[in-house]
Design an enzyme around this catalytic site. Sequence first.
Site, PDB file in Angstrom:
ATOM      1  N   LYS A  65       0.823  -1.214   0.000  1.00 56.58           N
ATOM      2  CA  LYS A  65       0.000   0.000   0.000  1.00 56.58           C
ATOM      3  C   LYS A  65       0.855   1.260   0.000  1.00 56.58           C
ATOM      4  O   LYS A  65       0.377   2.338  -0.370  1.00 56.58           O
ATOM      5  CB  LYS A  65      -0.943   0.004   1.202  1.00 56.58           C
ATOM      6  N   ASP A  82      -8.255   0.530   6.930  1.00 60.90           N
ATOM      7  CA  ASP A  82      -8.141  -0.498   7.963  1.00 60.90           C
ATOM      8  C   ASP A  82      -6.679  -0.644   8.362  1.00 60.90           C
ATOM      9  O   ASP A  82      -6.298  -1.605   9.007  1.00 60.90           O
ATOM     10  CB  ASP A  82      -8.765  -1.823   7.526  1.00 60.90           C
TER      11      ASP A  82
HETATM   12  C1  LIG Z   1      -2.126  -6.216   3.339  1.00 62.21           C
HETATM   13  C2  LIG Z   1      -3.261  -6.020   2.419  1.00 62.21           C
HETATM   14  N1  LIG Z   1      -3.472  -6.925   1.469  1.00 62.21           N
HETATM   15  C3  LIG Z   1      -4.489  -6.784   0.588  1.00 62.21           C
HETATM   16  C4  LIG Z   1      -5.343  -5.712   0.662  1.00 62.21           C
HETATM   17  C5  LIG Z   1      -6.490  -5.634  -0.300  1.00 62.21           C
HETATM   18  O1  LIG Z   1      -6.412  -4.548  -1.166  1.00 62.21           O
HETATM   19  P1  LIG Z   1      -7.714  -3.982  -1.857  1.00 62.21           P
HETATM   20  O2  LIG Z   1      -8.575  -3.384  -0.782  1.00 62.21           O
HETATM   21  O3  LIG Z   1      -7.212  -2.982  -2.821  1.00 62.21           O
HETATM   22  O4  LIG Z   1      -8.414  -5.126  -2.500  1.00 62.21           O
HETATM   23  C6  LIG Z   1      -5.158  -4.742   1.645  1.00 62.21           C
HETATM   24  C7  LIG Z   1      -6.037  -3.590   1.750  1.00 62.21           C
HETATM   25  O5  LIG Z   1      -5.987  -2.824   2.680  1.00 62.21           O
HETATM   26  C8  LIG Z   1      -4.069  -4.896   2.537  1.00 62.21           C
HETATM   27  O6  LIG Z   1      -3.838  -4.000   3.505  1.00 62.21           O
END
Ligand SMILES: Cc1ncc(COP(=O)(O)O)c(C=O)c1O
Length: 397
Positions: free
Chosen positions: A80, A128
């Site tokens: 992210k 989150d």
């Molecule tokens: C560690 C991690 N993996 C995957 C995701 C999923 O990403 P998305 O919400 O773009 O599908 C998030 C989203 O916050 C994340 O923090």
Amino acid sequence: MSDLLPFTRLDHFAATKQPGDAALQVITPQDFAAARTEICQWPGYKPTPLISLASLATRIGVGAVLYKDEGPRFGLGSFKALGGSYAALRVLQREISARLGHEVKLADIRKGKYRAEAAKVTLVSATDGNHGRSLAWGCQRFGAPCRIYIHAEVSAGRAAAMRDLGAEVIRIDGDYDASVLFAKQDAAENGWFVVSDTSWQGYSEPPRDVMAGYGVMVQEICDELKQPPSHVFLQGGVGGLAAGVAAGLRQHWGAQAPRVVIVEPALAACLIASGRAGRSTNFAIKEETLMAGLSCGEPSPMAWQILSEEAADFLTIPDSLVAPSVRLLARPLPGDPSVEAGESAVAGLAALIAACADPALAQQLGLASDSRVLLIGSEGVTDPEIFGRIMAGSDVA
Ligand SMILES: Cc1ncc(COP(=O)(O)O)c(C=O)c1O
């Protein structure tokens, strides 16, 4: 077959992919290239490791398992870091350009030329954890005030990480989707700017920039691989990660791009629900999943545009697979390197292992001894306390 995880029959939906070129149009090659040019100049930029888990591959009966470990990304702990901070810079570029009446350059904002102007542009988002951390990091570097809205279940450790980056963190009652609404309303009332990783009607530029930023990760993977993977397992929250990666892989490999398998927590399964319905569909979250980053009940419409054309399969996994998967990565089979990962990072790995242990499902997914499976290890240890508890044997957060 394998006995690495408790045997679990996964919910599977085989999609009828919609025809179209959303993977080229929603985020264009130019969008990806612009993000790459900028992000690769940031201090500390370094490609993250693409790790081969060869012993695991042999054990579960596939040809290769490749794990892109996003833990070290810019010292922020997750992929992210590439999205929110880049989208923040682009919001500042648009807003400062409008206020000054001429186009300002990303590099000049980054170098502090417009610090006084940036200080007057407040950026806000719901999160989150990981998206907010990325946004807070961007705001700190570019000199913009930052407000982050978190829901009741976001851990104290993740909130503290954002405060440490100078953000004002506001905890609200309710779930992730409620925090998105709260951020939107507060921004509208106060003249602040939302930097969201999810789109809605009339709001598309920041989420597009967020997904374009994720393209840096895709480019690094493609640079390392001589041949395309056969499959990519992509965990989904709002779908931005999956859509950004699927679009980047399609742009790079065209018709040879890997089969896209979306993985979600059974407790927050809005993408499989959308696949089944044939349109973006909400999922009522009744209980928070341990996979905090994936706890989203509403797909990002822009991401869904791409996934409705690119996703071949949707799977959901129960929370019970998460802790054993984190431990398996950290205490691997002999010969494989140890990787420390967070709860949301292991969803793809857990689904792959569970699918390979179920011959009928493995066959439906086209998984065989020559399959080369790409996994995105989307976060490292973003909450050390939860990681410590999992490693000590606990299966709940
Ligand atoms: C560690 C991690 N993996 C995957 C995701 C999923 O990403 P998305 O919400 O773009 O599908 C998030 C989203 O916050 C994340 O923090």
